[in-house]
Design an enzyme around this catalytic site. Structure first.
Site, PDB file in Angstrom:
ATOM      1  CD  GLU A  16     -23.200  23.904  19.592  1.00 41.86           C
ATOM      2  OE1 GLU A  16     -23.461  23.694  20.773  1.00 41.86           O
ATOM      3  OE2 GLU A  16     -23.728  23.276  18.659  1.00 41.86           O
ATOM      4  CB  SER A  38     -31.848  16.711  18.740  1.00 42.12           C
ATOM      5  OG  SER A  38     -32.171  15.794  19.774  1.00 42.12           O
ATOM      6  CE  LYS A  70     -32.126  22.049  20.350  1.00 42.27           C
ATOM      7  NZ  LYS A  70     -31.363  21.427  21.434  1.00 42.27           N
ATOM      8  CG  HIS A 118     -20.415  45.496  29.858  1.00 35.61           C
ATOM      9  ND1 HIS A 118     -19.337  45.286  30.687  1.00 35.61           N
ATOM     10  CD2 HIS A 118     -20.305  46.776  29.420  1.00 35.61           C
ATOM     11  CE1 HIS A 118     -18.621  46.396  30.773  1.00 35.61           C
ATOM     12  NE2 HIS A 118     -19.186  47.322  30.004  1.00 35.61           N
TER      13      HIS A 118
END
Ligand code: ARG
Length: 461
Positions: free
Chosen positions: A291, A278, A284, A157
């Site tokens: 992704e 970024s 970043k 979980h």
């Protein structure tokens, strides 16, 4: 005479909009090598049974070699007027050989031809995927070896549950990708059955020899029912299903590592070469590759859905709808192929933050279940032990401390405190398949040895 192979019964020409609408050449041109290979086997068979002379067959074989070389060199102009790859190659042959070229399509149909081409392609595709999956497994085995002693919090979980060895974690993915390879190998058995010779739907009155073609093309068996052949796309469903499972495995792993690379987790340092920055935030380092692996899985799963919907209402035998199968098959393959291509190097170059992981390893009661088991081992009924440890955890939460910081008198047997702490808890495991260090070592040796014998899934031809 009409340029169409089927032009005899037509007086007028096809509307160019219809040509553009019905073509498949933009997509099936990637089957040209397979189409030529199947045609050459077919031509040899026609000569073998006397439907072509040896001299005619030799001319055809040579010309098909030339056509393949032309396509390899980018010299064939593809046109929607010629529909598909089968027609392009046949027309090129006729342009070279005239009437001899016009004999090649004897005893076959595009309906059995296209399935044969796709199956020849798919056999290679499966073998390529097997190699890529094997390499990804090796990358995870290397990680297991590199991070042998590292203890990670294990989650259920997404809450801290029990400690696990990083090696155990890495080998979990090795198992998943092995099942993916096994599934593809099983799918390959049904791919490896020869459709050619079913002709349009009913077979042929000509004396073809399908066994001859089977042996030429290295299929394991000849498809038994001609009506079944041109409508059968089960093998394509299975193939795309196998790929959807691979994509699902990759996506879950990618999600995990996206999380693990955050400042909040700080478990992982992803390789710079597999991250991007970024355009506005100078600090970043984004996990775009992971992704996109997660994102691209959507297409593979969608392709399985597309195939099911395509097939679910089709009567026997060939229906033109079936032409739409190839976009789904190729898109699923290309997507998974590209994901696997970046996944393995990313795994190889990722490093774990040992200090950051160790600093918080004793947070989250990873040792609570082992403590409960220590009570059980001393004869306490399981439910009583569960409740006892639950109360100790509540006590810890009130005192803002860990289990091993509670006073001895709170424990039914003070010596059970010896099993506390994530590292102690980890050392206590013993069951088969568990994260016990000796078990994990055994599994690691097993996989190192097994993956060294490559190729693992010896393709049967
Ligand atoms: N391009 C077609 C396909 O991909 C080949 C078979 C066409 N057969 C036919 N009878 N029109 O399915």
């Amino acid at each position: 005479m009409s340029q169409k192979t089927w032009g005899g019964r037509f007086t007028g020409s096809t509307d160019t909009r219809v040509e553009a609408f019905t073509e498949s050449i933009h997509c099936d041109q990637r089957l040209y090598r397979h189409d030529i290979r199947a045609s050459q086997a077919h031509a040899r068979m026609l000569a073998h049974v006397g439907l072509l002379t040896q001299a005619e067959a030799e001319q055809i074989l040579r010309s098909l070699d030339e056509i393949r070389a032309d396509i390899d060199a980018g010299k064939m102009a593809f046109s929607t007027a010629l529909e598909d790859i089968h027609t392009h190659i046949e027309q090129a042959l006729i342009a070279k050989l005239g009437d001899v070229g016009r004999k090649l399509h004897t005893g076959r149909s595009r309906n059995d031809q296209v399935v044969t081409d796709v199956k020849l392609w798919m056999r290679e595709a499966i073998d390529e995927l097997d190699i890529l999956l094997g390499d990804l497994q090796k990358a995870f085995v290397e990680l297991a070896e590199r991070e042998r002693g590292l203890i990670l919090p294990g989650y259920t979980h997404l809450q801290r549950a029990q400690p696990v060895l990083a090696a155990h974690y890495a080998l979990a993915y090795v198992e998943k990708f092995q099942r993916d390879r096994d599934r593809l190998a099983d799918c390959r058995r049904r791919v490896n059955i020869l459709p050619l010779g079913a002709a349009a739907l009913a077979g042929t009155s000509l004396p073809i020899d399908r066994e001859f073609v089977r042996a030429e093309l290295g299929f394991a068996a000849v498809a038994a029912n001609s009506l079944d052949v041109s409508s059968d796309r089960d093998f394509a469903l299975e193939f795309v299903f196998c790929l959807a499972v691979v994509a699902t495995h990759l996506s879950g792993w990618a999600e995990e590592w996206v999380l693990w690379s955050t400042t909040e987790f700080r478990f992982l340092d992803l390789p710079e070469a597999f991250c991007t920055g970024s355009s506005i935030m100078p600090h970043k380092k984004n996990p775009d590759v992971l992704e996109l692996i997660r994102g691209k899985s959507a297409r593979v799963i969608a392709m399985l859905q597309q195939l099911f919907v395509l097939l679910k209402g089709l009567p026997l035998a060939y229906n033109r709808d079936l032409q739409e199968d190839k976009t789904a098959i190729f898109a699923a393959f290309d997507t998974v192929h590209s994901c696997l291509g970046v996944a393995a190097p990313l795994v190889r170059q990722t490093r774990f933050h040992h200090a950051a992981i160790a600093a918080r390893l004793d947070d989250g009661f990873l040792d609570a279940t082992t403590l409960m088991e220590a009570l059980i081992a001393r004869g306490m009924p399981m439910r009583t032990a569960h409740e006892t440890v639950g109360r100790l955890v509540r006590e810890c939460e009130q005192r803002h401390c860990r289990l091993d910081q509670l006073p001895d008198e709170l424990f039914p047997w003070p010596e059970v405190k010896g099993s506390l702490g994530a590292a102690q808890a980890l050392a206590a495991f013993r069951s088969y398949g568990s994260t016990a260090p000796a078990e994990v070592e055994r599994q690691l040796q097993f996989w190192k040895q097994r993956l060294a014998q490559s190729p693992l899934n010896e393709p049967e031809r």
